[in-house]
Design a protein around this motif. Structure first.
Motif, PDB file in Angstrom:
ATOM      1  N   ILE A   2      38.964  61.326  15.908  1.00 57.47           N
ATOM      2  CA  ILE A   2      38.172  62.086  16.853  1.00 57.47           C
ATOM      3  C   ILE A   2      38.910  63.376  17.212  1.00 57.47           C
ATOM      4  O   ILE A   2      40.122  63.355  17.461  1.00 57.47           O
ATOM      5  N   PRO A   3      38.227  64.513  17.254  1.00 57.04           N
ATOM      6  CA  PRO A   3      38.881  65.755  17.679  1.00 57.04           C
ATOM      7  C   PRO A   3      39.527  65.599  19.057  1.00 57.04           C
ATOM      8  O   PRO A   3      38.992  64.922  19.941  1.00 57.04           O
ATOM      9  N   ALA A   4      40.667  66.250  19.232  1.00 53.97           N
ATOM     10  CA  ALA A   4      41.476  66.047  20.437  1.00 53.97           C
ATOM     11  C   ALA A   4      40.703  66.314  21.715  1.00 53.97           C
ATOM     12  O   ALA A   4      40.838  65.575  22.697  1.00 53.97           O
ATOM     13  N   ASN A   5      39.884  67.343  21.738  1.00 59.07           N
ATOM     14  CA  ASN A   5      39.225  67.750  22.975  1.00 59.07           C
ATOM     15  C   ASN A   5      37.812  67.198  23.134  1.00 59.07           C
ATOM     16  O   ASN A   5      37.092  67.602  24.048  1.00 59.07           O
ATOM     17  N   GLU A   6      37.407  66.269  22.276  1.00 62.74           N
ATOM     18  CA  GLU A   6      36.093  65.648  22.387  1.00 62.74           C
ATOM     19  C   GLU A   6      36.032  64.780  23.651  1.00 62.74           C
ATOM     20  O   GLU A   6      36.894  63.923  23.888  1.00 62.74           O
ATOM     21  N   THR A   7      35.007  65.023  24.476  1.00 66.70           N
ATOM     22  CA  THR A   7      34.852  64.253  25.721  1.00 66.70           C
ATOM     23  C   THR A   7      33.610  63.379  25.739  1.00 66.70           C
ATOM     24  O   THR A   7      33.391  62.640  26.700  1.00 66.70           O
ATOM     25  N   ASN A   9      30.337  64.180  26.069  1.00 67.17           N
ATOM     26  CA  ASN A   9      29.511  64.604  27.211  1.00 67.17           C
ATOM     27  C   ASN A   9      30.143  64.256  28.548  1.00 67.17           C
ATOM     28  O   ASN A   9      29.459  63.863  29.499  1.00 67.17           O
ATOM     29  N   GLY A  10      31.464  64.404  28.619  1.00 74.93           N
ATOM     30  CA  GLY A  10      32.164  64.186  29.868  1.00 74.93           C
ATOM     31  C   GLY A  10      32.446  62.748  30.221  1.00 74.93           C
ATOM     32  O   GLY A  10      33.005  62.470  31.292  1.00 74.93           O
ATOM     33  N   THR A  11      32.112  61.801  29.342  1.00 73.48           N
ATOM     34  CA  THR A  11      32.373  60.393  29.637  1.00 73.48           C
ATOM     35  C   THR A  11      33.819  60.002  29.375  1.00 73.48           C
ATOM     36  O   THR A  11      34.265  58.934  29.815  1.00 73.48           O
ATOM     37  N   PHE A  12      34.562  60.873  28.680  1.00 66.60           N
ATOM     38  CA  PHE A  12      35.993  60.639  28.448  1.00 66.60           C
ATOM     39  C   PHE A  12      36.715  61.968  28.672  1.00 66.60           C
ATOM     40  O   PHE A  12      37.135  62.630  27.730  1.00 66.60           O
ATOM     41  N   PRO A  13      36.864  62.376  29.930  1.00 66.26           N
ATOM     42  CA  PRO A  13      37.296  63.736  30.261  1.00 66.26           C
ATOM     43  C   PRO A  13      38.801  63.931  30.356  1.00 66.26           C
ATOM     44  O   PRO A  13      39.259  64.911  30.957  1.00 66.26           O
ATOM     45  N   PHE A  14      39.592  63.043  29.766  1.00 67.48           N
ATOM     46  CA  PHE A  14      41.018  63.009  30.030  1.00 67.48           C
ATOM     47  C   PHE A  14      41.797  63.904  29.049  1.00 67.48           C
ATOM     48  O   PHE A  14      41.462  63.998  27.867  1.00 67.48           O
ATOM     49  N   LYS A  15      42.855  64.532  29.558  1.00 67.16           N
ATOM     50  CA  LYS A  15      43.684  65.410  28.739  1.00 67.16           C
ATOM     51  C   LYS A  15      44.295  64.627  27.581  1.00 67.16           C
ATOM     52  O   LYS A  15      44.889  63.567  27.777  1.00 67.16           O
ATOM     53  N   PRO A  16      44.183  65.121  26.349  1.00 67.36           N
ATOM     54  CA  PRO A  16      44.800  64.442  25.210  1.00 67.36           C
ATOM     55  C   PRO A  16      46.294  64.752  25.118  1.00 67.36           C
ATOM     56  O   PRO A  16      46.722  65.888  25.338  1.00 67.36           O
ATOM     57  N   ASN A  17      47.078  63.744  24.807  1.00 72.85           N
ATOM     58  CA  ASN A  17      48.516  63.882  24.565  1.00 72.85           C
ATOM     59  C   ASN A  17      48.824  63.239  23.217  1.00 72.85           C
ATOM     60  O   ASN A  17      48.154  62.272  22.817  1.00 72.85           O
ATOM     61  N   PHE A  18      49.846  63.748  22.537  1.00 72.20           N
ATOM     62  CA  PHE A  18      50.171  63.223  21.217  1.00 72.20           C
ATOM     63  C   PHE A  18      51.680  63.024  21.060  1.00 72.20           C
ATOM     64  O   PHE A  18      52.474  63.843  21.505  1.00 72.20           O
ATOM     65  N   PHE A  19      52.017  61.911  20.414  1.00 74.22           N
ATOM     66  CA  PHE A  19      53.398  61.568  20.060  1.00 74.22           C
ATOM     67  C   PHE A  19      53.468  61.460  18.544  1.00 74.22           C
ATOM     68  O   PHE A  19      52.672  60.755  17.928  1.00 74.22           O
ATOM     69  N   GLU A  20      54.419  62.149  17.933  1.00 71.12           N
ATOM     70  CA  GLU A  20      54.495  62.200  16.471  1.00 71.12           C
ATOM     71  C   GLU A  20      55.771  61.558  15.925  1.00 71.12           C
ATOM     72  O   GLU A  20      56.130  61.780  14.771  1.00 71.12           O
ATOM     73  N   GLY A  21      56.436  60.746  16.718  1.00 70.78           N
ATOM     74  CA  GLY A  21      57.708  60.176  16.316  1.00 70.78           C
ATOM     75  C   GLY A  21      57.642  59.087  15.271  1.00 70.78           C
ATOM     76  O   GLY A  21      58.681  58.674  14.741  1.00 70.78           O
TER      77      GLY A  21
END
Length: 311
Positions: A2-7, A9-21
């Motif tokens: 899923i694209p990082a900023n996909e919400t 329609n606002g039902t999942f409005p949370f800031k995306p964070n990523f860990f690449e370790g």
């Protein structure tokens, strides 16, 4: 993925964070401040399952919701390992990266075995368990409580795992599951998704989008086979051999059990819980199925908050 900023329609409005370790982009939500809550999803869901938990819990706690490799907004790298052990190791790396301690695990489905395996290896980082339609899976290793009579059914006796074994045996399982994005709702209904009122076009899109192509279904294919074919056995036994089972059993734990579950037999789940945590409270949700976060989110949030205040 899923694209990082996909919400949705606002039902999942949370800031995306990523860990690449761990050599892939692992997505996680990180909201609020205070004591640590880690919410772990299972099959075939992702952090969207906790969308109704994050806002209320993050008012008083720091709520972290990772997507396992191959799910949600996390990457599905090809030619990568998709084993139970690998999912535990990915979680351990994220926890180490964020330097999390005194963790409360809020767990359902595969979240239970993952949290249990993690705790046996890092017991001093975990404070308590809030369990929902899942089990840690170590009840049979407890020797101070006699076996129940009659014994509970096996995990693979459920209609879901019987379907997995049947289709795996006749060679159709991988073909069916590789098209998971086209029938994710029917797949969830096999595990007994109960609350049809929650289903909207945004809901369908949210749970389908991680599996738009066959290449994106690797994790969803392998996870059920880990349990159905016993591939997790050696890693489970390895965890018991750490000698930390009693440390795990000493932690406060509660279980909320959707009694309509068709994936993990409620009697088996409750037996495993009682053997590990004889004094732990069990709340039976008579009208909830396997995905109880979709069925009764307000009740579950209230139970979690109450349990954390009491322990």
């Amino acid at each position: 993925m899923i694209p990082a900023n996909e919400t949705f329609n606002g039902t999942f409005p949370f800031k995306p964070n990523f860990f690449e370790g761990q050599n892939f982009k692992m997505h996680y939500v990180d909201e609020g401040e205070g004591d640590i809550i880690i919410c772990l999803h299972g099959q075939p869901t992702w952090g969207y399952l906790y969308r109704n938990f994050i806002p209320p819990l993050s008012k008083n706690y720091r709520v972290i919701v990772p997507d396992h490799k191959g799910y949600g907004k996390s990457e599905t790298p090809q030619n990568s390992e998709y084993s139970f052990q690998n999912h535990v190791e990915n979680l351990a790396a994220l926890i180490e990266h964020l330097n999390l301690k005194d963790i409360t695990f809020v767990i359902q489905d595969w979240g239970g075995p993952i949290a249990g395996a993690y705790t046996l290896r890092y017991p001093d980082r975990v404070k308590r368990f809030c369990m929902m339609n899942t089990m840690l899976g170590y009840g049979t290793a407890v020797r101070d409580i006699p076996p129940s009579d009659p014994p509970p059914p096996s995990l693979v006796s459920s209609s879901w795992f019987q379907w997995v074994l049947k289709t795996h045996k006749n060679g159709t399982y991988r073909d069916i599951m590789s098209n998971l994005g086209d029938h994710v709702l029917s797949n969830m209904k096999k595990l007994y998704f109960h609350n049809s009122a929650a289903v909207t076009p945004d809901w369908i899109r949210a749970y389908s989008m991680p599996f738009e192509t066959p290449d994106e279904t690797i994790a969803a294919i392998e996870f059920p086979l880990d349990a159905a074919t016993g591939r997790i056995r050696d890693y489970i036994i390895e965890g018991i051999k750490t000698g930390n089972l009693e440390k795990m059993r000493s932690k406060p734990a509660m279980l909320a059990e959707g009694m309509l579950d068709q994936a993990m037999p409620p009697s088996l789940v409750m037996d495993d819980f009682k053997r590990l945590f004889p004094n732990g409270p069990i709340v039976k949700l008579e009208n909830a199925g396997h995905f109880c976060q979709e069925d009764e989110p307000e009740t579950l949030v209230a139970l979690i908050e109450l349990f954390m205040q009491m322990t």
